[in-house]
Enzyme design. Structure first.
Site, PDB file in Angstrom:
ATOM      1  N   LYS A 131       0.837  -1.209   0.000  1.00 26.84           N
ATOM      2  CA  LYS A 131       0.000   0.000   0.000  1.00 26.84           C
ATOM      3  C   LYS A 131       0.866   1.251   0.000  1.00 26.84           C
ATOM      4  CE  LYS A 131       0.663   1.217   4.475  1.00 26.84           C
ATOM      5  NZ  LYS A 131       0.924   2.552   5.071  1.00 26.84           N
ATOM      6  N   THR A 155      -4.000   5.555   3.249  1.00 27.97           N
ATOM      7  CA  THR A 155      -2.708   6.146   2.889  1.00 27.97           C
ATOM      8  C   THR A 155      -2.708   6.784   1.509  1.00 27.97           C
ATOM      9  OG1 THR A 155      -1.952   3.968   2.174  1.00 27.97           O
ATOM     10  CG2 THR A 155      -1.360   4.634   4.382  1.00 27.97           C
TER      11      THR A 155
END
Length: 341
Positions: free
Chosen positions: A203, A260
């Site tokens: 990620k 994120t």
């Protein structure tokens, strides 16, 4: 299972542990506060004596400015003292520094106590998941990982947060999740350790890409497409490592990806944002996605995995192509059925 076993109080809840937190940065300090609120006795190891002194005075201005550090955390720059008598150890060093930290801790690590990895990444030189690094250096300690959509400032302030604790041993994962949970920190458990690790590592790469798309002014539609197709690549690489699809759909995969890729609180998104805006990158906070991008691109090539976004991010960071060239390459790829994984 653990040194302390499944001890509990009169109500059946796990009793307080002696928890050692290795790492005095923002995430380490936030987790130390979380462990304190969960009823544990916390020792926090930081290499920098100034950080130790600041925490002793109720603050960590270098890493968590403006947040009060509650009394009860014992800070020290002596790793032996931090580990002495610990029932559980949280390793919060950056991924590329984990091996060195564990090597330093090795001679003082209590045998048999759980080691919980709290960084996200893949080791640059070996391409190994962090759990493999931990098992190599500390074979006598069961390994777990804590991951999920969680900014250090939110956890430090005690804002509602949900994470996942994973270990190969489902009972250990459930025990740790119960012990770590507190009023505003909900911990789920999982036996898919590698799935949780892969989701947390990759990620960061897509967060850099999302930041670059935003910084380059390519629009919200492009960002949404990038995040969605990035998740497809995460699933492909996760499957190659044996991750469960449902894990990647959970907190440590999709949940962390969404967080994120949408906020400048993420160091990786902020790094990509500066990259897309053409700003200097020197002096920016550490972005774990930078080394992970190169490793993930190499793994994709070696395993024959189609990962064009990861490959493009790696090439951009290497200076091999520009963001404009990467977008053109991605937009002109052969058309295919969307759901082909």
């Amino acid at each position: 299972m653990t040194k302390g076993g499944m001890t509990g109080g009169e109500d059946g809840a796990p009793s307080g542990w002696r928890v050692a937190v290795l790492g005095g940065g923002a995430w380490g300090t936030a987790l130390a506060l979380a462990m304190l609120r969960a009823g544990h006795f916390v020792r926090l190891y930081a290499r920098d004596p100034q950080t130790v002194a600041a925490i002793d005075h109720g603050e960590n201005p270098r890493y968590l400015p403006g947040i009060a550090i509650e009394p009860g955390i014992v800070a020290t720059s002596d790793i032996k003292a931090a580990l002495d008598g610990a029932d559980c150890v949280l390793a919060v060093a950056p991924a590329q520094s984990l091996r060195a930290m564990l090597a330093t801790a090795k001679d003082h690590m209590p045998q048999g106590v759980p080691l919980v990895l709290c960084a996200k990444g893949i080791e640059r030189d070996t391409g190994a998941p962090l759990s493999a690094v931990a098992r190599e250096i500390l074979p006598g300690n069961p390994v777990a990982a804590l991951s999920g959509p969680s900014f250090a400032t939110d956890v430090a302030r005690g804002l509602p947060t949900a994470v996942v604790v994973a270990a190969r041993d489902a009972d250990l994962a459930a025990d740790l999740a119960a012990r770590f949970s507190a009023e505003n920190l909900r911990c789920y458990s999982s036996d898919d350790l590698i799935g949780v690790e892969i989701g947390g590592a990759l990620k960061n790469v897509f967060a850099i890409a999302a930041g670059a798309v935003t910084g380059a002014g390519l629009g919200a539609s492009a960002q949404a497409a990038m995040v969605t197709r990035g998740f497809v690549e995460l699933r492909r690489i996760g499957a190659a490592f044996g991750a469960k699809p449902e894990t990647l759909m959970g907190l440590s995969g999709l949940g962390d990806l969404l967080l994120t890729c949408s906020s400048t609180q993420s160091r990786n998104f902020a790094y990509g944002l500066a990259l897309g805006q053409g700003k200097p990158l020197a002096g920016l906070p550490l972005a774990e996605g930078v080394p992970t991008a190169a490793i993930a691109a190499r793994i994709a090539i070696e395993r024959g995995i189609d990962a064009p976004i990861i490959t493009a991010v790696s090439a951009i960071l290497d200076g091999a192509i520009t963001i404009s060239q990467a977008v053109t390459a991605l937009m002109t790829r052969p058309l295919k059925i969307e759901t082909d994984i």
